[in-house]
Write a protein that holds these residues in place. Structure first.
Motif, short mmCIF file in Angstrom:
data_model
loop_
_atom_site.label_atom_id
_atom_site.label_comp_id
_atom_site.label_asym_id
_atom_site.label_seq_id
_atom_site.Cartn_x
_atom_site.Cartn_y
_atom_site.Cartn_z
N PRO A 220 0.83 8.05 29.76
CA PRO A 220 1.41 9.38 29.34
C PRO A 220 2.11 9.95 30.49
N ALA A 221 1.57 9.59 31.81
CA ALA A 221 2.25 9.98 33.05
C ALA A 221 3.78 9.61 33.34
N THR A 222 4.14 8.55 32.55
CA THR A 222 5.50 7.95 33.04
C THR A 222 6.42 8.46 32.17
N ARG A 223 6.13 9.56 31.18
CA ARG A 223 6.97 9.97 30.21
C ARG A 223 8.45 10.45 30.71
N VAL A 224 9.26 10.05 30.40
CA VAL A 224 10.79 10.36 30.67
C VAL A 224 11.67 10.46 29.45
N ASP A 225 12.23 11.82 29.51
CA ASP A 225 13.12 12.21 28.28
C ASP A 225 14.60 12.15 28.74
N ILE A 226 15.38 11.07 28.12
CA ILE A 226 17.03 11.15 28.27
C ILE A 226 17.44 11.99 26.99
N PRO A 227 18.03 13.34 27.43
CA PRO A 227 18.30 13.95 26.40
C PRO A 227 19.67 13.62 25.48
N ALA A 228 19.76 14.03 24.46
CA ALA A 228 20.94 13.62 23.69
C ALA A 228 22.42 14.18 24.57
N ASP A 229 23.39 13.27 24.35
CA ASP A 229 24.60 13.31 24.97
C ASP A 229 25.85 12.83 24.25
N GLY A 230 26.54 13.80 24.03
CA GLY A 230 27.79 13.66 23.31
C GLY A 230 27.50 13.31 21.91
N GLY A 231 27.92 12.24 21.48
CA GLY A 231 27.49 11.63 20.09
C GLY A 231 26.06 10.81 20.23
N LEU A 232 25.42 10.61 21.31
CA LEU A 232 24.42 9.63 21.57
C LEU A 232 23.17 10.33 21.34
N PRO A 233 22.33 9.92 20.57
CA PRO A 233 20.89 10.49 20.42
C PRO A 233 19.88 10.43 21.79
N GLY A 234 19.26 11.28 21.83
CA GLY A 234 18.27 11.24 23.19
C GLY A 234 17.21 10.21 22.90
N THR A 235 16.46 9.93 23.73
CA THR A 235 15.10 9.08 23.33
C THR A 235 14.06 9.35 24.71
N ARG A 236 12.96 9.17 24.29
CA ARG A 236 11.87 9.18 25.27
C ARG A 236 11.34 7.83 25.67
N LEU A 237 11.18 7.76 27.01
CA LEU A 237 10.63 6.48 27.36
C LEU A 237 9.21 6.65 27.87
N TYR A 238 8.41 5.69 27.77
CA TYR A 238 7.05 5.62 28.52
C TYR A 238 6.94 4.09 29.03
N LEU A 239 6.33 3.93 30.12
CA LEU A 239 5.96 2.63 30.61
C LEU A 239 4.71 2.39 30.22
N ALA A 240 4.47 1.19 29.99
CA ALA A 240 3.08 0.73 29.41
C ALA A 240 2.40 -0.39 30.28
N ASP A 241 0.95 -0.31 30.03
CA ASP A 241 0.25 -1.40 30.78
C ASP A 241 -0.04 -2.44 29.43
N GLN A 242 -0.06 -3.57 29.73
CA GLN A 242 -0.47 -4.71 28.81
C GLN A 242 -1.68 -4.77 28.68
N THR A 243 -2.44 -4.68 27.57
CA THR A 243 -3.73 -4.86 27.56
C THR A 243 -4.11 -5.98 26.26
N LEU A 244 -5.41 -6.32 26.33
CA LEU A 244 -5.71 -7.33 25.18
C LEU A 244 -5.87 -6.46 23.90
N PRO A 245 -6.12 -7.05 22.73
CA PRO A 245 -6.07 -6.03 21.65
C PRO A 245 -7.37 -5.17 21.54
N ASP A 246 -8.43 -5.44 22.05
CA ASP A 246 -9.49 -4.48 22.36
C ASP A 246 -9.31 -3.61 23.55
N GLY A 247 -8.19 -3.44 24.17
CA GLY A 247 -7.96 -2.48 25.06
C GLY A 247 -8.28 -2.86 26.62
N THR A 248 -8.82 -3.89 26.73
CA THR A 248 -9.12 -4.42 28.13
C THR A 248 -8.01 -4.83 28.89
N PRO A 249 -7.69 -4.51 30.15
CA PRO A 249 -6.63 -5.00 30.73
C PRO A 249 -6.23 -6.57 30.62
#
Ligand code: GLU
Ligand code: MG
Length: 439
Positions: free
Chosen positions: A80-109
């Motif tokens: 959540p600390a990596t959240r960045v918002d790119i605002p809508a601009d002209g005809g182009l919608p905005g988006t929100r970006l997060y960076l992720a850690d890759q984990t195993l399905p059970d959540g371990t690194p």
């Protein structure tokens, strides 16, 4: 029915239609997937699916031979600390970006996650040296599509408008604390610097900054390119990584005015590790064939593996501070990096190599003074002449190789060698063009 989000969660929810969650891979590409904004809470709770073999995708698209094959599952777990918002601009919608850690399905690194590579390095430095790492990545890039203008000129600064002001605004809104936006020396070259921040934050910002710059340039009808060289005779686009340490009381740990260059014993011994392992480190920090055309003398990139006060040919430059706060500002600048490198891996290998310098008690390196002549530097160790040489050095260097989980190292070498093979037989100019296409 799920309970309705709290007010705090609500204010944190985006008005953009989609949320993109991503990792920066071994080829230094940001890759991931989008979910509808209505699924943001679920995304933050349990992530989204990812595939181990994705780690082997090269910068040119095709996947390299890899140990993962068609099996296995991972989660991209957004931080959540990596959240960045790119605002809508002209005809182009905005988006929100997060960076992720890759984990195993059970959540371990997942041991091959590049972001984890850095977080574990930061934890080791904290545990063994009692320091917090402060870093900043300076990025140079070329802004194609602007009219020719003189180096460092007001004209170039204004020619890049409104892109420049829009970029500074976007970075300020993202909380990236931009410090300088400057017209640089090379043709259509610019540089953006951010204020120093805790190591992981600084590397996350480096990952995101490149995308924010490229995305904004596209929207303004321009093309931002971070390739280390756009043509073999041109000026390089470097990424300079500035490093300093704070001790447990928040005091600067790299400064000691009684020592050469004002660099503390800790800083000098840390530098010894980076210099000793320089050839292998460049395989990670200067990660394309073209990177080694940039890493040659007289380009103000890094002309050899040496530590020097204020010298822009040094692989490690001591940047002294100014004024009453000089001790806190003093930092080490690693200049042999560029944007073909993954920032998490680049910072991670530098920190681990520096830590080895301390652990193994390598002899303290010479701190070359500002007045050093080229003749005096003639005997400093050169950097690898090619990516092939650097990758072989990485494979041979058991200390640096040992920083990586075995599958991560194997995949890294496979990805970079597959990229190298894809450019086999092309001349330097064509290699520059091919790398510029993907960076
Ligand atoms: N463009 C140089 C490089 O390739 C850096 C010049 C500077 O010191 O800003 O690293
Ligand atoms: Mg510069």
């Amino acid at each position: 029915m799920t309970s309705s989000p709290s007010e705090e969660q609500h204010s944190a929810m985006t008005t953009a239609p989609t949320v993109y969650v991503a990792t920066c891979d071994l080829a230094a590409q940001l890759r991931g997937r989008a979910v509808p904004a209505s699924r943001e809470e679920a995304l933050l709770r349990s992530g989204t699916g990812w595939v181990p073999a994705d780690l082997a995708i090269t910068g040119f698209g095709p996947i390299a031979d890899n140990v993962f094959g068609s099996t296995g599952d991972l989660r991209l777990m957004p931080d959540p600390a990596t959240r960045v918002d790119i605002p809508a601009d002209g005809g182009l919608p905005g988006t929100r970006l997060y960076l992720a850690d890759q984990t195993l399905p059970d959540g371990t690194p997942w041991e091959c996650c590049p972001r984890r590579f850095l977080t574990t390095a930061l934890e080791e430095l904290r545990a063994e040296l009692g320091v917090t790492v402060i870093a900043s990545f300076e990025h140079e890039f070329t802004l194609a599509g602007t009219a020719p203008s003189p180096p460092f000129s007001f004209e170039r600064y204004r020619t890049a408008e409104p892109f420049g002001s829009d970029l500074v605004t976007l970075l300020e809104q993202a909380g990236f604390a931009p410090e300088t936006w400057l017209p640089e020396y090379g043709d259509a070259q610019h540089e953006i610097t951010l204020s120093p921040a805790e190591g992981l934050v600084a590397a996350d910002r480096a990952v995101l900054l490149r995308e924010l710059v490229r995305d904004l340039a596209r929207r303004r009808g321009l093309r931002a390119c971070f390739a280390p060289l756009l043509d073999p005779a041109g000026t390089g686009n470097g990424v300079h990584i500035h490093l300093s340490f704070r001790d447990a009381d928040g005091n600067p740990a790299l400064h000691d005015p009684s020592r050469p260059g004002g660099l503390s014993e800790l800083g000098t011994r840390f530098s010894a590790g980076i210099l000793r392992h320089a050839p292998a480190l460049t395989a990670v920090t200067a990660a394309s064939p073209v990177s080694f055309l940039r890493l040659t003398p007289h380009r103000w990139s890094a002309g050899g593996a040496f530590l020097a006060e204020r010298n822009r040919e040094a692989m490690l430059r001591i940047c002294p501070g100014t004024g009453p706060d000089a001790g806190a500002q003093l930092n080490l600048e690693y200049r042999a990096a560029d944007a073909t490198a993954n920032p998490w891996l680049a910072l991670g290998v530098l920190l681990r190599a520096g830590l080895e310098g301390i652990r193994r008690g390598y002899p303290e390196p010479v701190v070359w003074p500002e007045s050093v002549t080229e003749a005096e530097l003639a005997a400093v160790p050169p950097l690898p002449k090619s990516q092939e040489e650097a990758l072989n050095e990485l494979e041979k260097d058991d200390v640096v190789g040992g920083f990586f989980a075995p599958d991560l190292l194997t995949t890294y070498l496979a990805v970079r060698r597959a990229e190298l093979a894809a450019l086999a037989g092309l001349d330097d100019a064509e290699c520059c063009r091919r790398i510029a296409d993907v960076h």
